[in-house]
Write a protein that holds these residues in place. Structure first.
Motif, PDB file in Angstrom:
ATOM      1  N   THR A   1       0.812  -1.216   0.000  1.00 34.87           N
ATOM      2  CA  THR A   1       0.000   0.000   0.000  1.00 34.87           C
ATOM      3  C   THR A   1       0.846   1.268   0.000  1.00 34.87           C
ATOM      4  O   THR A   1       0.324   2.353   0.189  1.00 34.87           O
ATOM      5  CB  THR A   1      -0.946   0.031   1.223  1.00 34.87           C
ATOM      6  OG1 THR A   1      -0.162  -0.119   2.405  1.00 34.87           O
ATOM      7  CG2 THR A   1      -1.975  -1.061   1.146  1.00 34.87           C
ATOM      8  N   VAL A   2       2.141   1.120  -0.245  1.00 38.09           N
ATOM      9  CA  VAL A   2       3.033   2.283  -0.111  1.00 38.09           C
ATOM     10  C   VAL A   2       2.671   3.395  -1.087  1.00 38.09           C
ATOM     11  O   VAL A   2       2.912   4.565  -0.811  1.00 38.09           O
ATOM     12  CB  VAL A   2       4.510   1.848  -0.274  1.00 38.09           C
ATOM     13  CG1 VAL A   2       4.833   1.484  -1.707  1.00 38.09           C
ATOM     14  CG2 VAL A   2       5.446   2.922   0.225  1.00 38.09           C
ATOM     15  N   GLU A   3       2.052   3.053  -2.226  1.00 38.84           N
ATOM     16  CA  GLU A   3       1.700   4.087  -3.202  1.00 38.84           C
ATOM     17  C   GLU A   3       0.299   4.649  -2.962  1.00 38.84           C
ATOM     18  O   GLU A   3      -0.111   5.585  -3.639  1.00 38.84           O
ATOM     19  CB  GLU A   3       1.752   3.513  -4.619  1.00 38.84           C
ATOM     20  CG  GLU A   3       3.128   3.079  -5.052  1.00 38.84           C
ATOM     21  CD  GLU A   3       3.078   2.223  -6.298  1.00 38.84           C
ATOM     22  OE1 GLU A   3       3.629   2.648  -7.308  1.00 38.84           O
ATOM     23  OE2 GLU A   3       2.462   1.142  -6.272  1.00 38.84           O
ATOM     24  N   ARG A   4      -0.452   4.032  -2.040  1.00 35.97           N
ATOM     25  CA  ARG A   4      -1.865   4.399  -1.906  1.00 35.97           C
ATOM     26  C   ARG A   4      -2.225   4.970  -0.552  1.00 35.97           C
ATOM     27  O   ARG A   4      -3.183   5.720  -0.426  1.00 35.97           O
ATOM     28  CB  ARG A   4      -2.744   3.159  -2.124  1.00 35.97           C
ATOM     29  CG  ARG A   4      -2.731   2.613  -3.510  1.00 35.97           C
ATOM     30  CD  ARG A   4      -3.721   1.468  -3.646  1.00 35.97           C
ATOM     31  NE  ARG A   4      -3.116   0.189  -3.330  1.00 35.97           N
ATOM     32  CZ  ARG A   4      -3.679  -0.725  -2.564  1.00 35.97           C
ATOM     33  NH1 ARG A   4      -4.851  -0.510  -2.027  1.00 35.97           N
ATOM     34  NH2 ARG A   4      -3.066  -1.878  -2.339  1.00 35.97           N
ATOM     35  N   THR A   5      -1.522   4.590   0.499  1.00 38.37           N
ATOM     36  CA  THR A   5      -1.945   4.991   1.838  1.00 38.37           C
ATOM     37  C   THR A   5      -0.772   5.537   2.653  1.00 38.37           C
ATOM     38  O   THR A   5       0.376   5.483   2.228  1.00 38.37           O
ATOM     39  CB  THR A   5      -2.554   3.805   2.623  1.00 38.37           C
ATOM     40  OG1 THR A   5      -1.525   2.852   2.863  1.00 38.37           O
ATOM     41  CG2 THR A   5      -3.683   3.149   1.865  1.00 38.37           C
ATOM     42  N   ALA A   6      -1.102   6.032   3.825  1.00 42.07           N
ATOM     43  CA  ALA A   6      -0.078   6.581   4.709  1.00 42.07           C
ATOM     44  C   ALA A   6       0.939   5.514   5.082  1.00 42.07           C
ATOM     45  O   ALA A   6       2.143   5.752   5.078  1.00 42.07           O
ATOM     46  CB  ALA A   6      -0.725   7.154   5.969  1.00 42.07           C
TER      47      ALA A   6
ATOM     48  N   PHE B   1       3.108  12.363  17.849  1.00 47.33           N
ATOM     49  CA  PHE B   1       2.603  13.663  17.409  1.00 47.33           C
ATOM     50  C   PHE B   1       3.057  14.017  16.001  1.00 47.33           C
ATOM     51  O   PHE B   1       2.946  15.149  15.566  1.00 47.33           O
ATOM     52  CB  PHE B   1       3.011  14.770  18.388  1.00 47.33           C
ATOM     53  CG  PHE B   1       4.466  14.745  18.771  1.00 47.33           C
ATOM     54  CD1 PHE B   1       5.426  15.230  17.909  1.00 47.33           C
ATOM     55  CD2 PHE B   1       4.872  14.212  19.990  1.00 47.33           C
ATOM     56  CE1 PHE B   1       6.768  15.191  18.246  1.00 47.33           C
ATOM     57  CE2 PHE B   1       6.211  14.166  20.341  1.00 47.33           C
ATOM     58  CZ  PHE B   1       7.162  14.655  19.462  1.00 47.33           C
ATOM     59  N   VAL B   2       3.611  13.015  15.289  1.00 48.30           N
ATOM     60  CA  VAL B   2       4.062  13.279  13.920  1.00 48.30           C
ATOM     61  C   VAL B   2       3.190  12.509  12.937  1.00 48.30           C
ATOM     62  O   VAL B   2       2.982  11.311  13.089  1.00 48.30           O
ATOM     63  CB  VAL B   2       5.534  12.867  13.730  1.00 48.30           C
ATOM     64  CG1 VAL B   2       5.949  13.090  12.279  1.00 48.30           C
ATOM     65  CG2 VAL B   2       6.425  13.652  14.663  1.00 48.30           C
ATOM     66  N   TYR B   3       2.672  13.239  11.958  1.00 46.01           N
ATOM     67  CA  TYR B   3       1.911  12.593  10.884  1.00 46.01           C
ATOM     68  C   TYR B   3       2.864  12.334   9.732  1.00 46.01           C
ATOM     69  O   TYR B   3       3.626  13.216   9.339  1.00 46.01           O
ATOM     70  CB  TYR B   3       0.780  13.511  10.426  1.00 46.01           C
ATOM     71  CG  TYR B   3       0.061  12.997   9.211  1.00 46.01           C
ATOM     72  CD1 TYR B   3      -0.928  12.011   9.323  1.00 46.01           C
ATOM     73  CD2 TYR B   3       0.369  13.468   7.939  1.00 46.01           C
ATOM     74  CE1 TYR B   3      -1.564  11.530   8.206  1.00 46.01           C
ATOM     75  CE2 TYR B   3      -0.274  12.983   6.817  1.00 46.01           C
ATOM     76  CZ  TYR B   3      -1.245  12.009   6.958  1.00 46.01           C
ATOM     77  OH  TYR B   3      -1.875  11.527   5.850  1.00 46.01           O
ATOM     78  N   PHE B   4       2.842  11.129   9.211  1.00 39.75           N
ATOM     79  CA  PHE B   4       3.667  10.832   8.041  1.00 39.75           C
ATOM     80  C   PHE B   4       2.858  10.007   7.060  1.00 39.75           C
ATOM     81  O   PHE B   4       2.118   9.118   7.458  1.00 39.75           O
ATOM     82  CB  PHE B   4       4.942  10.071   8.428  1.00 39.75           C
ATOM     83  CG  PHE B   4       5.775   9.734   7.225  1.00 39.75           C
ATOM     84  CD1 PHE B   4       6.590  10.691   6.653  1.00 39.75           C
ATOM     85  CD2 PHE B   4       5.700   8.488   6.628  1.00 39.75           C
ATOM     86  CE1 PHE B   4       7.333  10.416   5.515  1.00 39.75           C
ATOM     87  CE2 PHE B   4       6.431   8.197   5.488  1.00 39.75           C
ATOM     88  CZ  PHE B   4       7.251   9.165   4.928  1.00 39.75           C
TER      89      PHE B   4
END
Lengths: 190, 216
Positions: free
Chosen positions: B72-77, B125-128
């Motif tokens: 899912t590396v190309e589609r999701t977080a 607290f980090v969004y990636f």
């Protein structure tokens, strides 16, 4: 000097405040986290049976299962453009080529490491199979091949199906069917 | 009245002023270096895993694409961790008796998950999001290092904010053509900055350095 132990204690505990990691380790589950709350230790819970996401009722069986009734479809459920085929090649090379090989002869790298050789696509029997059959093999697996439904989304599975057809054609063209220019190219290569 | 301090204290006071500055500077530098060291940042340390999975063998040796497992590396977080089904796609047929694969077979038989140890552990607290990075031409190896050379995976970079920001401020230093994102051995060309600037424009890469880009 009586104050020294107190100073050390206060100073020391102020330093310790830097060691709390509450913000780092927040009380929520991240993807694929483990938990003791449930017997299977997974924080991710399975969907309640019968749950349907919006737009995913899958009533179009030709599109989703490659079948109408019990019969594999022999037409692609959406138009196959060059873009779809290129996407198919991309996905084929990622997911299928390790075993089936880049040209579909069943000579992928994993076969050279002892995996049972998958059948070549370039037999009359497989050339005559419907596209619904190919789509179904990708979706549900076949023999020792596992299902790829959880790894490859539906439209990509159709794109791969289209590319498998391209591979089959690429290995099965008579010289008489080539255009004059292609024939010249072929003769030049020999 | 005689002088309180002997003339030699002139030198002493000068030396002590300089050495205090040097010492404090050195201490500061040392602390920063310690903070970025493998010991504190947990880099370069291979982690023990329930199965000693070798990326070196599977990627460099067999040529399996990153996306075969990290689907899912190309589609999701999340890049996605392979399911046991993915392992068993091959290992139901090859290396079926290897003792090191016993946990995988157990998982397949019982339906219990393999519990891997997380190597890249971002703070809560980090969004990636993986998909935006790979779709904008940031290669896997740019952050994860040469995973194809790692028998056991380790964290290559600190993942500190300064490290993220370095690329968010200057994406042209690291960006590569989209079709090279999954190429482990990709070497940036000599004119990387020139090509990078062109790709940044072409892929419409924004220099996102607002706090809420990652802290949301």
């Amino acid at each position: 000097m009586k104050r020294l132990p107190w100073l050390l204690l206060i100073g020391g505990s102020m330093l310790m405040m830097g060691c709390r990691q509450d913000m780092h380790d927040q009380p929520r589950f991240r993807l694929n986290a483990a938990t003791d709350l449930f017997g299977d230790r997974r924080a991710a819970r399975p969907l309640v049976q019968g749950t349907v996401a919006r737009g995913m009722l899958k009533t179009d069986t030709a599109l989703w299962s490659g079948k109408v009734g019990n019969k594999n479809v022999d037409q692609f459920p959406f138009p196959i453009t060059r873009e779809v085929i290129e996407r198919g090649r991309d996905r084929y090379n990622i997911f299928c080529s390790p075993c089936h090989g880049l040209t579909g002869h069943g000579d992928g790298m994993i076969v050279s490491r002892g995996l049972k050789k998958p059948p070549s696509y370039h037999t009359d029997a497989l050339r005559e199979q419907s596209v619904g059959h190919i789509y179904n093999v990708i979706t549900n697996g076949n023999g020792s091949m596992m299902s790829y439904a959880s790894r490859i989304p539906m439209r990509d599975r159709w794109a791969i199906t289209a590319y498998v057809r391209v591979l089959q054609q690429s290995q099965n063209v008579k010289v008489s069917e080539l255009t004059a220019e292609e024939r010249r190219k072929l003769e030049g290569a020999q | 009245m005689s002088q309180i301090f002997h003339p030699s204290t002139n030198t002493l006071s000068k030396v002590s002023i300089v050495s205090v500055v040097l010492l404090l500077g050195g201490l500061g530098y040392g602390l920063l270096a310690l903070n970025r060291s493998p010991y504190v940042a947990r880099t370069k340390i291979p982690f023990d895993q329930p199965v000693p999975f070798s990326h070196k063998h599977h990627v460099a040796g067999l040529g399996i694409d990153c996306r075969y497992c990290h689907t899912t590396v190309e589609r999701t977080a999340s890049a996605g961790m392979p399911t046991t089904e993915t392992c068993m796609s091959c290992h139901s047929m090859i290396w079926t008796n290897a003792p090191m694969l016993e946990p995988v077979r157990q998982s397949w038989a019982t339906g219990k998950s393999l519990e891997w140890t997380r190597v890249h552990d971002l703070p809560g607290f980090v969004y990636f999001n993986h998909s935006i990075h790979v779709n904008k031409g940031i290669g896997c190896a740019s952050c994860h290092g040469r995973v194809d050379q790692m028998p056991l995976v380790h964290q290559e970079n600190t993942l500190y904010m300064e490290w993220c920001l370095d690329c968010h401020r200057h994406p042209e230093k690291h960006i590569r053509p989209r079709d090279k994102v999954f190429e482990m051995a990709y070497q940036p060309p000599a004119n990387q900055l020139e090509l990078g600037a062109k790709l940044v424009k072409e892929y419409k890469v924004q220099k996102l350095t607002d706090c809420y880009t990652c802290h949301r």
